[in-house]
Scaffold this active site. Structure first.
Site, PDB file in Angstrom:
ATOM      1  N   ARG A 133      -6.289   8.022   1.484  1.00 52.70           N
ATOM      2  CA  ARG A 133      -5.245   8.543   0.611  1.00 52.70           C
ATOM      3  C   ARG A 133      -4.144   9.151   1.481  1.00 52.70           C
ATOM      4  O   ARG A 133      -4.427   9.834   2.468  1.00 52.70           O
ATOM      5  CB  ARG A 133      -5.798   9.628  -0.323  1.00 52.70           C
ATOM      6  CG  ARG A 133      -6.626   9.114  -1.490  1.00 52.70           C
ATOM      7  CD  ARG A 133      -5.791   8.314  -2.491  1.00 52.70           C
ATOM      8  NE  ARG A 133      -6.558   7.833  -3.625  1.00 52.70           N
ATOM      9  CZ  ARG A 133      -7.153   6.630  -3.688  1.00 52.70           C
ATOM     10  NH1 ARG A 133      -7.056   5.792  -2.678  1.00 52.70           N
ATOM     11  NH2 ARG A 133      -7.820   6.269  -4.762  1.00 52.70           N
TER      12      ARG A 133
ATOM     13  N   GLU B 286       3.482   7.326  -3.217  1.00 52.82           N
ATOM     14  CA  GLU B 286       3.490   5.859  -3.145  1.00 52.82           C
ATOM     15  C   GLU B 286       4.391   5.321  -4.241  1.00 52.82           C
ATOM     16  O   GLU B 286       4.170   5.650  -5.414  1.00 52.82           O
ATOM     17  CB  GLU B 286       2.071   5.315  -3.338  1.00 52.82           C
ATOM     18  CG  GLU B 286       1.194   5.592  -2.134  1.00 52.82           C
ATOM     19  CD  GLU B 286      -0.203   5.037  -2.267  1.00 52.82           C
ATOM     20  OE1 GLU B 286      -0.503   4.362  -3.280  1.00 52.82           O
ATOM     21  OE2 GLU B 286      -1.002   5.268  -1.362  1.00 52.82           O
TER      22      GLU B 286
ATOM     23  N   HIS C 146      -0.633  -0.194  -0.154  1.00 55.31           N
ATOM     24  CA  HIS C 146      -1.944   0.150  -0.748  1.00 55.31           C
ATOM     25  C   HIS C 146      -2.683  -1.110  -1.228  1.00 55.31           C
ATOM     26  O   HIS C 146      -2.884  -1.303  -2.429  1.00 55.31           O
ATOM     27  CB  HIS C 146      -1.763   1.146  -1.905  1.00 55.31           C
ATOM     28  CG  HIS C 146      -3.024   1.892  -2.234  1.00 55.31           C
ATOM     29  ND1 HIS C 146      -3.036   3.187  -2.686  1.00 55.31           N
ATOM     30  CD2 HIS C 146      -4.324   1.512  -2.176  1.00 55.31           C
ATOM     31  CE1 HIS C 146      -4.276   3.570  -2.903  1.00 55.31           C
ATOM     32  NE2 HIS C 146      -5.092   2.565  -2.599  1.00 55.31           N
TER      33      HIS C 146
HETATM   34  C1  8YV Z   1      -7.668   0.710  -5.660  1.00 55.01           C
HETATM   35  C2  8YV Z   1      -8.260   2.566  -4.032  1.00 55.01           C
HETATM   36  O1  8YV Z   1      -7.021  -0.496  -5.583  1.00 55.01           O
HETATM   37  O2  8YV Z   1     -10.406   2.328  -4.948  1.00 55.01           O
HETATM   38  C3  8YV Z   1      -9.549   3.081  -4.528  1.00 55.01           C
HETATM   39  O3  8YV Z   1      -9.736   4.314  -4.463  1.00 55.01           O
HETATM   40  O4  8YV Z   1      -7.526   3.237  -3.444  1.00 55.01           O
HETATM   41  C4  8YV Z   1      -7.865   1.169  -4.244  1.00 55.01           C
HETATM   42  O5  8YV Z   1      -8.769   0.372  -3.606  1.00 55.01           O
HETATM   43  C5  8YV Z   1      -6.880   1.662  -6.457  1.00 55.01           C
HETATM   44  O6  8YV Z   1      -7.536   2.864  -6.598  1.00 55.01           O
HETATM   45  C6  8YV Z   1      -6.538   1.065  -7.828  1.00 55.01           C
HETATM   46  O7  8YV Z   1      -6.561   2.032  -8.843  1.00 55.01           O
END
Ligand code: 8YV
Length: 304
Positions: free
Chosen positions: A222, A251, A270
């Site tokens: 993150r 983001e 991302h």
């Molecule tokens: C997802 C991510 O694509 O799973 C997670 O925590 O950061 C990503 O892999 C994203 O969260 C989609 O909501």
């Protein structure tokens, strides 16, 4: 039949299972629903399937008096006010495991790309700047045999460590090695911890100052774990050799964000879990979570 609101068009077959059982409304896009539309949509929703761009906070939960289940489309759930959901007895689930390998692949791809200047080298070729072979051109860092520091040895961190074994790397992890020591000894530092109040800006100016000037930082976790202003400064000052980020805060970065002009930096939009298989399986897990909770059963992947 319950009413379910889905905040994005999501991939995979599993949504049809949900449609067979419940009334499903999907925000058609583009992008995420504006806040007002989201608040209006949850007013009569029993279930919510949300992605990380949706802030599921106390205000939203209050605007959703019937809400019983929230399925987050991702493993991270820092976009959800877990305490507010718990206080209302709303089940919350995430989608672990199914995106572990895809995200670890991307972390390793970023590590390699940054170590060997792939992005700049490719841009130079495209711009017609490949003059001749240069003995001292495009010199990068060895990945094989180097030391990799993994901050957060959970599912994804362990999957990255497995890849590192194939490159004969020495792996340090925060579970066994204090963070300061890990930062000082690592040639590559890869972040895999969740974003919590404790990990926000974990990698700040003093953490970056501990890293070797030849080291590379990789973040597929993150954006908020890194103090971006401090990172930009460290890159310009050459305090670290480079960074590769799949995640930023916010983001996307705002136009003109100094991050986008920093040297020796790769930024991706991302895409850690962006493989067809991972995304389809994430849909399946999110749907299983919703169906279970609306049926009065525990979610298979519950976080609350
Ligand atoms: C997802 C991510 O694509 O799973 C997670 O925590 O950061 C990503 O892999 C994203 O969260 C989609 O909501």
């Amino acid at each position: 039949m319950a009413r379910i609101y889905v905040t994005r068009e999501i991939v995979g077959e599993a949504l049809s299972c949900l449609r067979a059982l419940h009334e499903v409304e999907v925000w058609p896009g583009p992008g995420s629903p504006p806040r007002a539309a989201l608040l209006a949509a949850v007013a009569d929703a029993d279930g919510l399937l949300a992605v990380l761009t949706e802030r599921i906070d106390a205000e939203l939960i209050e605007a959703a008096p019937r809400l019983r289940a929230i399925a987050n489309y991702g493993v991270g759930y820092d976009n959800i006010d877990i305490e507010a959901a718990r206080a209302r007895g709303i089940a919350v689930g995430n989608t672990p495991d199914v995106l572990t390998e895809a995200t670890a692949d991307l972390a390793f791809a970023l590590l390699l790309a940054c170590a060997r200047h792939l992005v700049e080298a490719r841009a130079a070729v495209a711009a017609g700047h490949w003059g001749t072979w240069e003995p001292a051109g495009w010199l990068g860092l060895d990945v094989h045999g180097a030391t990799l520091g993994i901050v957060g040895l959970g599912r994804i961190g362990r999957a990255v460590a497995r890849r590192a074994a194939g490159f004969a790397m020495t792996v340090l992890a925060t579970r066994a090695t204090p963070l300061d020591e890990l930062l000082e000894r690592s040639d590559f530092v890869s972040l895999h911890c969740p974003l919590t109040p404790q990990t926000r800006h974990l990698i700040d100016a003093s953490a970056l100052a501990r890293m070797k000037p030849t080291a590379i930082l990789v973040n597929t976790a993150r954006g908020g774990i890194v103090d971006q202003a401090a990172l930009v400064e460290a890159l310009w000052a050459g305090r670290i050799a480079g960074a590769a980020l799949d995640v930023t805060d916010p983001e996307p970065p705002r136009p003109g964000d100094p991050l986008l002009a920093a040297p020796n930096l790769i930024v991706l939009p991302h895409i850690g879990s962006a493989t067809r298989t991972a995304r389809a399986e994430m849909t399946a897990v999110a749907v299983e979570n919703l169906i279970a909770a609306l049926d009065g059963r525990p979610m298979p992947h519950a976080v609350v």
